[in-house]
Motif scaffolding. Structure first.
Motif, PDB file in Angstrom:
ATOM      1  N   GLY A  25      50.327  49.607  53.246  1.00 36.99           N
ATOM      2  CA  GLY A  25      51.560  49.154  53.883  1.00 36.99           C
ATOM      3  C   GLY A  25      51.662  49.448  55.367  1.00 36.99           C
ATOM      4  O   GLY A  25      52.687  49.178  55.986  1.00 36.99           O
TER       5      GLY A  25
ATOM      6  N   CYS B 112      44.145  46.239  52.128  1.00 34.38           N
ATOM      7  CA  CYS B 112      45.185  47.217  51.798  1.00 34.38           C
ATOM      8  C   CYS B 112      44.633  48.144  50.712  1.00 34.38           C
ATOM      9  O   CYS B 112      44.166  47.685  49.672  1.00 34.38           O
TER      10      CYS B 112
ATOM     11  N   ILE C 297      47.443  45.637  41.956  1.00 34.78           N
ATOM     12  CA  ILE C 297      48.130  46.465  42.956  1.00 34.78           C
ATOM     13  C   ILE C 297      48.588  47.763  42.299  1.00 34.78           C
ATOM     14  O   ILE C 297      49.236  47.749  41.255  1.00 34.78           O
TER      15      ILE C 297
ATOM     16  N   CYS D 223      51.649  51.360  46.555  1.00 32.50           N
ATOM     17  CA  CYS D 223      52.176  50.197  47.282  1.00 32.50           C
ATOM     18  C   CYS D 223      53.508  50.584  47.923  1.00 32.50           C
ATOM     19  O   CYS D 223      54.336  51.229  47.291  1.00 32.50           O
ATOM     20  N   THR D 224      53.695  50.212  49.192  1.00 33.88           N
ATOM     21  CA  THR D 224      54.954  50.558  49.866  1.00 33.88           C
ATOM     22  C   THR D 224      55.897  49.358  49.900  1.00 33.88           C
ATOM     23  O   THR D 224      56.974  49.418  50.471  1.00 33.88           O
TER      24      THR D 224
ATOM     25  N   CYS E 111      55.385  46.414  51.468  1.00 31.58           N
ATOM     26  CA  CYS E 111      55.507  45.817  52.803  1.00 31.58           C
ATOM     27  C   CYS E 111      55.541  44.292  52.740  1.00 31.58           C
ATOM     28  O   CYS E 111      55.971  43.637  53.674  1.00 31.58           O
ATOM     29  N   SER E 112      55.028  43.697  51.671  1.00 32.18           N
ATOM     30  CA  SER E 112      55.048  42.253  51.418  1.00 32.18           C
ATOM     31  C   SER E 112      53.968  41.436  52.128  1.00 32.18           C
ATOM     32  O   SER E 112      53.851  40.240  51.914  1.00 32.18           O
TER      33      SER E 112
ATOM     34  N   CYS F  70      50.717  41.257  51.837  1.00 33.24           N
ATOM     35  CA  CYS F  70      49.717  40.609  50.978  1.00 33.24           C
ATOM     36  C   CYS F  70      50.290  39.329  50.358  1.00 33.24           C
ATOM     37  O   CYS F  70      49.590  38.334  50.217  1.00 33.24           O
TER      38      CYS F  70
HETATM   39  S1  SF4 Z   1      52.915  44.931  49.440  1.00 33.72           S
HETATM   40 FE1  SF4 Z   1      50.748  44.423  49.331  1.00 33.72          FE
HETATM   41  S2  SF4 Z   1      49.924  44.891  51.364  1.00 33.72           S
HETATM   42 FE2  SF4 Z   1      51.921  45.911  51.202  1.00 33.72          FE
HETATM   43  S3  SF4 Z   1      51.464  47.970  50.468  1.00 33.72           S
HETATM   44 FE3  SF4 Z   1      51.876  46.737  48.642  1.00 33.72          FE
HETATM   45  S4  SF4 Z   1      49.857  46.011  48.023  1.00 33.72           S
HETATM   46 FE4  SF4 Z   1      49.630  46.716  50.122  1.00 33.72          FE
END
Ligand code: SF4
Ligand code: TPP
Ligand code: SF4
Lengths: 201, 616
Positions: B379, B573, B592, B597-598, B600-601, B603
């Motif tokens: 993220g 990521c 995922i 996963c944070t 962040c969107s 991906c």
């Molecule tokens: S939303 Fe996708 S890019 Fe963002 S942290 Fe989660 S897996 Fe990674």
């Protein structure tokens, strides 16, 4: 150098290596033993591979353990266990989690993870060592705290024959180190680690 | 990290601490009253500990914008009669050099201590600078502790020596001391913080006439200190009296020598120097006089070796010299007990194990062991920013001057990384000679305030044509999430005040907008400023979890995923990996990890098939 117990703890940044080396250090200090560890901070922490050197004894000098000089190796991730095998003394003891965390270099190869365990085992056997594998991921979930894989391994290492600290000493240090609302689950993880090790022995 | 309450508790007790925390405790026991620092591995924990302790104990501590400023803040306090200290990493000492070269001439009043953390092996650094040279060239007295306990004691002594001789002191540590954890004896202390007072005197003006007079005084002080060292207890001789060999060492290397001699089962005299400048000539000459062989064990540069060899020659003592000059140890990377023992074994006619079997096994396994470089966190907003940038930079064949911070981890576009703040100066330089390509500079918020400001003023004034990207993640992330002026001073105001005409801002998670904004900026004459603002994802994630708030994570639909690799191979990521199982078409897909996963969107924005979506 027989006066001191030397071990390396390895894994990937963020897996909680510092927590277990801390717990061991707290227990050793309570017992009146000296401790000296060398940790990795800064850049390498970000998902990189990390190693902590830990010495327990009466009179300690240098904080690092050279290649071929560690009595035991505790691995929280199997690739990292393999990477740091060289630090183990010939015939030394390895307790490794079966956990495999994806290195970025594998991402191009869909098969890498599928074949990982087989490849790692094959490579680990090239070293002169006694290797015990623990399913830390499964046991930590069983204890009710997926993050406690490190504590499962702490339980396992409490069973090492010539380890200078007892189960009780480690357990009471564990209780002082983890947040109070997670003591119970951590103790459970610790005990599952002990059992797993007893079975493996 | 040791808890603040434990660090400041006024008791005699043994506490498990890092070498750096031991230094902080030493400063507290010494009654430090003003502390200022800019972070840098391996020194940061000293500052984090003291900045946390300051409000509790009632002294002043700050994060300064750079090392030079921190030293000025502390020096002013010292010449006002108050004990003060700074801490920095080795390259930070270079930034402060302009201050201390003059400060040493002028001397100090209240104990004034600079702690520098060197980083042999470049664990977290751009070079292996041995700061003893810089220290000695400015005539700093330099202390070198060998253990966390000594780090604490030497810090206290540094304040005392500084006050006794009215001279700024340098305490040099290395990573293995700073980041060693040991049980350290804490002592009781008395704090009598008081207001400073500046006794006005021409001494504190480094005008030529005064400087000319001050220089010999500084050298005299060093002479006086030199005479005093033998009674200070800082020099220690260990081992048997008469032996043809003698080892001279200091700092962390002393600990390696101790273990190496155990490995070799050898009892050899050791001269351990606690102060490495000025040299304790009396003790050194006495030690070396009766020896046929003098061995120097130290990391990286032959500092002791070169200086002491010269001293011996000047005094007509001519033992055989061993050290870097004949390859006993190398001139690069860190040492350990084994390397030292290996270096010594042939001299002493002993033999230690050589682990040939291990070497063989290492060679046999090397090919498999996957490389695991440090990466942007899951993220990370920098990853998003660089991915957007890489599209634009590559399309335009741009030149990309990067800087020092988490963003140095960029795998896609960076062409140069030199030192903090260099991105802007480098881009200015490129713009003078490369005319047919767009030039970019990228810098973080902390680095912008550290040394980016004068470089940007220069670029505006001299009309350099490039695009400056400022990654404002609201903190100094790389060194442990320290605060910096971006909290209170909007960077766009700074740029505007400096005369930048084209300033835009966007959220790097907004992928399409980001790309367009950068394309648009390219049409304008530089320097343009593009601010990419988003809090550090790692710190945000930790804060959110600590508050017990839910994080909305993403997942892949195995049936829609075509395994093209955009999110995993290209975007990289770390929360995403390949499935072990296959979907109904017999194909692997991406998975995922919901615990990292944070949300962040990004991906989901770059996935060409729309396979990734928020977990409902
Ligand atoms: S939303 Fe996708 S890019 Fe963002 S942290 Fe989660 S897996 Fe990674
Ligand atoms: C002169 C100097 N001082 C300190 C450091 C240590 N250091 C490396 S990166 C960094 C912080 C960079 O912060 P920022 O630019 O905001 O980037 P971020 O890590 O937050 O992305 C520091 C202090 C250094 N390399 N050089
Ligand atoms: S610490 Fe923050 S800025 Fe640094 S890589 Fe991680 S998310 Fe990015």
């Amino acid at each position: 150098m027989e006066e001191e117990y030397r071990m390396v703890l390895v894994g990937v940044g963020g897996q909680g290596i510092l927590t277990i080396s801390d717990i061991i250090a707290i227990a050793a200090q309570k017992k009146g033993l000296r401790v000296l560890s060398s940790e990795v901070h800064g850049m390498a922490q970000k998902g990189g591979s990390v190693i902590t050197n830990l010495k327990i004894g009466k009179e300690l000098h240098s904080p690092t353990i050279p290649v071929g000089c560690s009595k035991a190796l505790i691995g929280l991730e199997e690739n990292e266990t393999l990477r740091y095998m060289k630090y183990l003394e010939p015939g030394g003891l390895v307790i490794t989690s079966k956990t495999v965390l994806y290195p970025v270099t594998w991402k191009k190869d869909k098969n890498a993870a599928v074949l990982a365990h087989e490849k790692i085992d094959e490579n680990l056997s090239k070293f002169d060592a006694r290797i015990i594998r623990i399913n830390a991921e499964k046991l930590a979930s069983e204890a009710g705290l997926a993050l406690a894989q490190n504590i499962v391994l702490l339980g396992a290492l409490s069973q090492i024959k010539d380890f200078p600290l007892s189960v009780e000493e480690l357990k009471s240090a564990l209780k002082t180190r983890v947040p109070s609302k997670y003591i119970e689950t951590n103790v459970k993880a610790f005990e599952l680690g002990i059992e797993a090790m007893k079975k493996a022995n | 990290m040791v808890r603040v309450e434990e660090l400041i508790e006024n008791e005699e007790k043994r506490v498990l601490v890092l070498g750096n925390e031991a230094i902080a405790r030493g400063a507290i026991e010494a009654g430090v009253q003003v502390f200022a620092a800019y972070p840098g591995t391996p020194s940061s924990e000293i500052s984090m500990a003291l900045i946390a302790a300051a409000p509790e104990l009632g002294f002043y501590a700050e994060w300064s914008t750079n090392e030079k400023v921190s030293m000025e803040v502390a020096y002013a306090a010292s010449i006002s009669g108050v004990r003060s200290m700074i801490a920095c990493k080795h390259v930070g000492l270079n930034v402060a050099a302009d201050v201390f070269y003059s400060a040493l001439y002028m001397g100090c009043k209240g104990g004034f201590v600079t702690v520098v953390g060197d980083d042999p092996h470049c664990f977290s650094s751009q070079n292996e600078q041995d700061s003893r040279w810089l220290g000695v060239s400015a005539n700093f007295p330099i202390l070198e502790p060998s253990s966390p306990q000594e780090a604490k004691e030497f810090t206290k002594m540094a304040f005392e020596i500084s006050e006794k001789f009215e001279i700024p002191m340098l305490l040099r540590t290395t990573t293995r001391i700073s980041h060693a954890r040991a049980d350290v004896q804490f002592n009781k202390f008395e704090t009598t913080y008081r207001d400073g007072e500046l006794e006005k005197s021409p001494r504190f003006k480094c005008l030529p006439g005064i400087a000319r007079a001050n220089h010999p005084k500084l050298l005299e002080k060093n002479e006086t200190i030199k005479e005093w060292i033998p009674e200070s207890g800082l020099t220690r001789i260990e081992g048997p009296e008469d032996n043809q060999f003698g080892i001279i060492t200091s700092g962390i290397s002393y600990s390696y020598v101790k273990d190496a001699l155990l490995m070799l089962n050898a009892d050899i005299p050791i001269l351990k120097l606690g102060i490495v400048s000025p040299l304790d000539e009396k003790s050194i000459l006495k030690f070396a006089k009766s020896k046929e062989n003098i061995i120097f064990i130290e990391e990286v540069d032959p500092y002791l070796e070169d200086r002491i060899s010269a001293l011996l020659v000047q005094n007509g003592i001519t033992p055989k010299i061993h050290g870097k000059c004949n390859g006993i140890t190398k001139r690069y990377h860190e040492l350990n007990a084994y390397l030292v023992a290996k270096g010594l074994e042939s001299l002493f006619g002993s033999k230690i194990a050589d682990f040939k079997d291990i070497e063989v096994a290492v060679t046999k396994t090397e090919e498999y062991i996957p490389f695991r470089p440090p990466l942007f966190c899951a993220g990370c907003q920098h990853r998003a920013a660089f991915y957007e940038l890489s599209k634009v930079v590559k399309k335009n064949d741009g030149i990309f001057a990067s800087d020092i911070g988490c963003y140095s981890l960029d795998p896609w576009v960076s062409d140069t990384i030199v030192c903090m703040g260099a991105s802007i100066g480098m881009a200015s330089g490129f713009s003078r000679v490369i005319k047919d390509k767009p030039i970019f500079a990228i810098i973080g918020d902390s680095t912008f305030f550290h040394t980016g400001l004068p470089a940007l003023a220069n670029a505006v004034y001299n009309k350099a044509n490039f695009n400056l990207l400022i990654l404002d993640n609201r903190m100094t992330a790389m060194t442990g999430f320290q605060p910096n002026p971006t909290e209170d001073i909007p960077i766009e105001n700074v740029a505007k005040g400096l005369g930048v005409e084209y300033i835009v801002e966007f959220d790097p998670y907004d992928f399409e907008k980001g790309k367009k904004t950068i394309e648009e900026a390219l049409k304008h004459k530089g320097p343009t400023v593009i601010i990419m603002r988003k809090i550090c994802a790692n710190e945000w994630w930790r804060r959110t979890r600590r508050k017990g708030e839910k994080i909305e994570v993403y997942h892949t639909d195995p049936e829609i995923c075509i395994a093209c690799g955009t999110c995993i191979v290209r975007y990289q990521c770390p929360a995403i990996s390949w499935s072990i199982d296959t979907n109904s078409k017999g194909k692997q897909y991406t998975v995922i990890d919901s615990s990292t996963c944070t949300g962040c969107s990004v991906c989901s924005q770059i996935c060409p098939t729309g396979a990734i979506s928020k977990v409902e």
